[in-house]
Write a protein that holds these residues in place. Sequence first.
Motif, mmCIF file in Angstrom:
data_model
loop_
_atom_site.group_PDB
_atom_site.id
_atom_site.type_symbol
_atom_site.label_atom_id
_atom_site.label_comp_id
_atom_site.label_asym_id
_atom_site.label_seq_id
_atom_site.Cartn_x
_atom_site.Cartn_y
_atom_site.Cartn_z
ATOM 1 N N SER A 289 3.950 4.091 5.666
ATOM 2 C CA SER A 289 5.117 3.962 6.220
ATOM 3 C C SER A 289 5.837 5.153 6.172
ATOM 4 C CB SER A 289 6.105 2.830 5.948
ATOM 5 O OG SER A 289 6.582 2.885 4.627
ATOM 6 N N LEU A 290 6.342 5.854 7.502
ATOM 7 C CA LEU A 290 7.205 7.021 7.601
ATOM 8 C C LEU A 290 8.694 6.603 7.375
ATOM 9 C CD1 LEU A 290 4.919 9.033 10.232
ATOM 10 C CD2 LEU A 290 4.901 8.937 7.850
ATOM 11 N N GLY A 291 9.480 7.182 8.237
ATOM 12 C CA GLY A 291 10.775 6.948 8.215
ATOM 13 C C GLY A 291 11.348 5.706 8.936
ATOM 14 N N LEU A 292 12.583 5.213 8.894
ATOM 15 C CA LEU A 292 13.152 4.081 9.602
ATOM 16 C C LEU A 292 14.502 4.231 9.952
ATOM 17 C CD1 LEU A 292 14.879 2.308 7.226
ATOM 18 C CD2 LEU A 292 12.535 1.777 6.462
ATOM 19 N N VAL A 293 14.888 3.477 10.750
ATOM 20 C CA VAL A 293 16.502 3.234 10.808
ATOM 21 C C VAL A 293 17.040 2.074 10.618
ATOM 22 C CG1 VAL A 293 18.134 3.937 12.783
ATOM 23 C CG2 VAL A 293 16.153 4.956 12.922
ATOM 24 N N VAL B 203 9.549 -4.701 9.024
ATOM 25 C CA VAL B 203 8.174 -4.769 8.982
ATOM 26 C C VAL B 203 7.497 -3.843 8.029
ATOM 27 C CG1 VAL B 203 5.894 -4.780 10.244
ATOM 28 C CG2 VAL B 203 7.705 -6.008 11.299
ATOM 29 N N SER B 204 8.076 -2.455 8.280
ATOM 30 C CA SER B 204 7.385 -1.531 7.545
ATOM 31 C C SER B 204 7.886 -1.680 5.963
ATOM 32 C CB SER B 204 8.025 0.004 7.886
ATOM 33 O OG SER B 204 9.242 0.235 7.736
ATOM 34 N N VAL C 175 -0.204 -5.216 11.322
ATOM 35 C CA VAL C 175 0.480 -4.689 10.291
ATOM 36 C C VAL C 175 0.217 -5.423 9.077
ATOM 37 C CG1 VAL C 175 2.174 -3.156 8.945
ATOM 38 C CG2 VAL C 175 2.189 -3.118 11.716
ATOM 39 N N ASP C 176 -0.824 -5.397 8.043
ATOM 40 C CA ASP C 176 -0.910 -6.089 6.992
ATOM 41 C C ASP C 176 -0.011 -5.529 5.734
ATOM 42 O OD1 ASP C 176 -1.584 -7.650 4.911
ATOM 43 O OD2 ASP C 176 -3.930 -7.549 5.353
ATOM 44 N N LEU C 177 0.785 -6.310 5.122
ATOM 45 C CA LEU C 177 1.871 -5.689 4.030
ATOM 46 C C LEU C 177 1.252 -6.367 2.738
ATOM 47 C CD1 LEU C 177 5.127 -6.312 5.905
ATOM 48 C CD2 LEU C 177 4.104 -4.308 5.733
ATOM 49 N N GLY C 178 0.011 -7.097 2.949
ATOM 50 C CA GLY C 178 -0.572 -7.933 1.719
ATOM 51 C C GLY C 178 0.169 -9.133 1.392
ATOM 52 N N ASN C 179 1.265 -9.283 1.566
ATOM 53 C CA ASN C 179 2.164 -10.435 1.432
ATOM 54 C C ASN C 179 2.622 -11.116 2.530
ATOM 55 O OD1 ASN C 179 4.235 -8.653 1.755
ATOM 56 N ND2 ASN C 179 5.434 -9.216 0.016
ATOM 57 N N GLY C 180 2.175 -10.542 3.831
ATOM 58 C CA GLY C 180 2.677 -10.972 4.979
ATOM 59 C C GLY C 180 2.046 -9.921 6.093
ATOM 60 N N LYS D 97 5.515 3.280 2.035
ATOM 61 C CA LYS D 97 4.832 2.120 1.805
ATOM 62 C C LYS D 97 3.100 2.387 1.979
ATOM 63 C CE LYS D 97 8.407 -0.076 -0.141
ATOM 64 N NZ LYS D 97 8.522 -0.930 -1.476
ATOM 65 N N LEU D 98 2.470 1.834 1.148
ATOM 66 C CA LEU D 98 1.110 1.895 1.828
ATOM 67 C C LEU D 98 0.858 0.320 2.413
ATOM 68 C CD1 LEU D 98 -0.671 3.179 -1.348
ATOM 69 C CD2 LEU D 98 0.059 4.583 0.650
ATOM 70 N N VAL D 99 0.337 0.719 3.575
ATOM 71 C CA VAL D 99 0.033 -0.628 4.145
ATOM 72 C C VAL D 99 -1.321 -0.514 4.958
ATOM 73 C CG1 VAL D 99 2.433 -1.162 4.959
ATOM 74 C CG2 VAL D 99 0.900 -0.019 6.615
ATOM 75 N N THR D 100 -1.767 -1.770 5.572
ATOM 76 C CA THR D 100 -3.139 -1.709 6.380
ATOM 77 C C THR D 100 -2.876 -2.003 7.950
ATOM 78 O OG1 THR D 100 -4.222 -2.218 4.316
ATOM 79 C CG2 THR D 100 -5.492 -2.780 6.418
ATOM 80 N N ILE D 101 -3.318 -1.397 8.703
ATOM 81 C CA ILE D 101 -3.076 -1.558 10.029
ATOM 82 C C ILE D 101 -4.685 -1.990 10.366
ATOM 83 C CG2 ILE D 101 -3.323 -0.508 12.263
ATOM 84 C CD1 ILE D 101 -0.683 -0.381 11.032
#
Length: 328
Positions: free
Chosen positions: A104-108, A82-83, A58-63, A88-92
């Motif tokens: 990114s969808l939802g999170l807990v 991580v998300s 998972v590439d976040l741009g800054n990590g 959020k727009l990320v790259t897989i």
Amino acid sequence: MFPLKRVCVLLAIGFLPVAAFGFPLNSKKAPESEADLLSIQEALQEAIPKAKAATVCVDLGNGTGSGVIVTEDGLVMTAAHVSTGVGKLVTIIMPDGTRLEATSLGLVADVDAALIQITEKLPGDKKFPVVEINRDNDTKLADWIFSLGHSGGFDQARGAVARIGRLVRVANSTFQTDGTLIGGDSGGPLFDMDGRLIGIHSRVGPQLPVNMHVPVGQFLENWDGMLASEFIGEGPFAAKPEKGKGFLGIITEKAEGGILVTKVGKNSPAESAGIFEGDLLVSLDGEQLESREGLQDALAEMVAGNLLVFEVIRDGKNETIEVRLGSR
């Protein structure tokens, strides 16, 4: 690696096959023989190829972090930290280096669980490789496990790194293992020796072989909410976005029929989405835009990551433009 002939002999004299009866070494305190070591080798050789094919970076741009694909349409399980948030727009990055857009969808937030949806298709419109989720809740203390992750970031030549260990603590919201994890592994998958997904890497311990994982049960309990892009719970793994903190990046003025874009910020979400100076913004999410203040009031109720749908008139033609708000 032991000779293949010896492996066949051991199986012939009655060593229990992994697939038929589960992993037999889970009931032993430690391997007791060469046959036990061979069973570990066999289980890994059978499970790892499929597991690696679905383990992504998972590439976040800054990590970067890790994740694992669990549905053929590209749904990824990972850690909330991580998300980093909802929308959020990320790259897989797939194991072969293919880079795909994702959101990114939802999170807990209190247990460090999150879902990411890959929004770009594989070349040739192929289905995504997936792993099986262990929904039986039969993971026990001292079970043998193996983990995968893109340790230190994506390296195509090396691939995802595999480590083996055992479960040393089992709780409702946390597994602890003695496997080795480092930075970049967060969000990656934890498997039982049958290759079933049992958890997601959460916290890398101050000592390398002391690590915490989110059990898949925590994902399953919150599955519908995460699919609906909900921010669930309060905790240390993700900060809830604040209303009014979303960033669009345009300057406008009142005009006949809407509001006119007079300037677009460089590298802003508006520029990335394709909004240009001179565009007439007619509506936002189906609501007519009549003034700058109306747009500002709408943005004040939104958060970073919200998706906006503008109806735009450009050169006399109507267009629809989607913009995802950034953060201030």
